[in-house]
Design a protein around this motif. Structure first.
Motif, PDB file in Angstrom:
ATOM      1  N   SER A  66     -19.958  17.047  22.357  1.00 10.36           N
ATOM      2  CA  SER A  66     -21.450  16.479  22.452  1.00 10.36           C
ATOM      3  C   SER A  66     -22.172  17.165  21.279  1.00 10.36           C
ATOM      4  O   SER A  66     -21.664  18.098  20.651  1.00 10.36           O
ATOM      5  CB  SER A  66     -22.304  16.910  23.564  1.00 10.36           C
ATOM      6  OG  SER A  66     -23.511  16.745  23.466  1.00 10.36           O
ATOM      7  N   THR A 114     -25.596  17.449  21.292  1.00  9.66           N
ATOM      8  CA  THR A 114     -26.792  18.029  22.106  1.00  9.66           C
ATOM      9  C   THR A 114     -26.662  18.825  23.054  1.00  9.66           C
ATOM     10  O   THR A 114     -27.462  19.699  22.955  1.00  9.66           O
ATOM     11  CB  THR A 114     -27.270  16.742  22.861  1.00  9.66           C
ATOM     12  OG1 THR A 114     -26.582  16.149  23.811  1.00  9.66           O
ATOM     13  CG2 THR A 114     -27.679  15.542  21.741  1.00  9.66           C
ATOM     14  N   ALA A 115     -25.500  19.187  23.705  1.00  7.22           N
ATOM     15  CA  ALA A 115     -25.324  20.093  24.755  1.00  7.22           C
ATOM     16  C   ALA A 115     -23.982  20.306  25.193  1.00  7.22           C
ATOM     17  O   ALA A 115     -22.897  19.439  25.003  1.00  7.22           O
ATOM     18  CB  ALA A 115     -26.216  19.718  26.070  1.00  7.22           C
ATOM     19  N   GLY A 116     -23.551  21.521  25.432  1.00  7.34           N
ATOM     20  CA  GLY A 116     -22.193  21.987  25.895  1.00  7.34           C
ATOM     21  C   GLY A 116     -22.193  23.472  25.872  1.00  7.34           C
ATOM     22  O   GLY A 116     -22.982  24.316  25.783  1.00  7.34           O
ATOM     23  N   TYR A 129     -21.020  20.927  19.786  1.00  2.04           N
ATOM     24  CA  TYR A 129     -20.534  21.121  21.030  1.00  2.04           C
ATOM     25  C   TYR A 129     -19.240  20.568  21.254  1.00  2.04           C
ATOM     26  O   TYR A 129     -19.090  19.803  22.169  1.00  2.04           O
ATOM     27  CB  TYR A 129     -21.386  21.260  22.327  1.00  2.04           C
ATOM     28  CG  TYR A 129     -22.537  21.997  22.028  1.00  2.04           C
ATOM     29  CD1 TYR A 129     -23.010  23.204  22.345  1.00  2.04           C
ATOM     30  CD2 TYR A 129     -23.920  21.159  21.634  1.00  2.04           C
ATOM     31  CE1 TYR A 129     -24.120  23.911  22.126  1.00  2.04           C
ATOM     32  CE2 TYR A 129     -25.215  21.859  21.423  1.00  2.04           C
ATOM     33  CZ  TYR A 129     -25.378  23.275  21.778  1.00  2.04           C
ATOM     34  OH  TYR A 129     -26.400  23.885  21.427  1.00  2.04           O
TER      35      TYR A 129
END
Length: 220
Positions: A129, A131-133, A171
Motif C-alpha cells: 500500500s 497509505t498504510a502498512g 508500505y
C-alpha cells in the motif's frame, strides 16, 4: 505507464490511445538502449480491459504479450481474464510471464512455463500500500507476509529462475527479487525504493527438472 485501475486514477488516464502511445514510447526506449523490456500494463480488447505484459525486443519490436489469466476475486469488475499462456525467447533464453495474483496463488502458471522450456519466469506484481502498512526491513523474514516465500517456492518447485518485480510503494509487502533454481535469493531491491537490480543467471542451471517430473495426468 497510464494509471493503474483501483488506485484512484480516472478512466480517461488509460484510454486505448494513451496506452498505445505509452507502448510506442517503451519500444523506442528499448531500441535506443538495445535492451529487451517486459512492460506490464492494461490493454483494451473487443471483449474488455485486459491486464497483461508486453514483451519488447532489443530492436524495439513487439514480440507478443502474456495476459493475466487468473484474476483475484476483487478484480473481476476491473479486468477480464485472459485465456492463453505464452513462451518467449530473447538471446536464446526462453522465459514465461505470470502476473501478480496468479503467480502467488496459482503455481500452475509458473509450472506450465517451466514444462515448456522456460529457464526463467518473470512476475510483475503489486503487493502492499502507499497509505498504510508495516515497514519491512529484512527480505524473507519469517514475520513478513507470505509473498517472498512464494517467490522462493516458484523457483524451487520448478528448478528454474524466478524474477519478481513489485511496485515501490511506501508500505510494500514484498521486495523485487531474483530467485535461483535452488530457491536462494540472488538479489533483491531495498523496500520502498524505485530502482533497478541486476543479477547474473546461468540458464544451464535452470533444468526445469522438478517441473518436468510433474505428472499432469494425475491432476486433471
Amino acid at each position: 505507464m497510464p494509471g493503474y485501475p483501483g488506485m484512484g486514477y480516472p478512466p480517461e488516464d488509460r484510454t486505448a490511445e494513451r496506452l498505445n502511445e505509452a507502448l510506442k514510447e517503451v519500444c523506442r526506449i528499448a531500441a535506443e538502449h538495445s535492451v529487451a523490456i517486459i512492460v506490464p500494463m492494461d490493454w483494451h480488447s473487443p471483449e474488455g480491459l485486459l491486464n497483461l505484459a508486453h514483451v519488447i525486443s532489443a530492436k524495439g519490436e513487439i514480440l507478443g504479450y502474456q495476459t493475466k489469466n487468473q484474476l483475484d476475486p476483487t478484480e473481476d469488475h476491473i479486468w477480464i481474464a485472459g485465456t492463453e499462456r505464452q513462451i518467449f525467447e530473447v538471446n536464446q533464453v526462453k522465459f514465461g510471464i505470470t502476473i501478480c495474483h496468479e503467480g502467488f496463488r496459482y503455481p500452475e502458471s509458473t509450472r506450465w512455463a517451466a514444462q515448456h522450456g522456460a529457464s526463467i519466469v518473470f512476475h510483475p506484481h503489486f503487493s502492499g500500500s502507499n497509505t498504510a502498512g508495516v515497514q519491512l526491513s529484512e527480505w524473507g523474514n519469517k514475520d513478513n507476509p507470505y509473498y517472498e516465500k512464494a517467490m522462493m517456492m516458484r523457483a524451487l518447485e520448478n528448478t528454474i529462475y524466478f524474477a519478481s518485480v513489485n511496485y515501490a510503494s511506501l508500505y510494500p509487502d514484498s521486495a523485487s527479487a531474483v530467485i535461483a533454481p535452488d530457491g536462494t535469493c540472488l538479489k533483491h531491491e531495498t523496500y520502498g525504493r524505485a530502482g533497478v537490480i541486476v543479477a547474473e543467471i546461468d540458464p544451464a542451471k535452470a533444468t526445469g527438472l522438478l517441473a518436468k517430473r510433474f505428472k499432469n495426468e494425475l491432476y486433471i
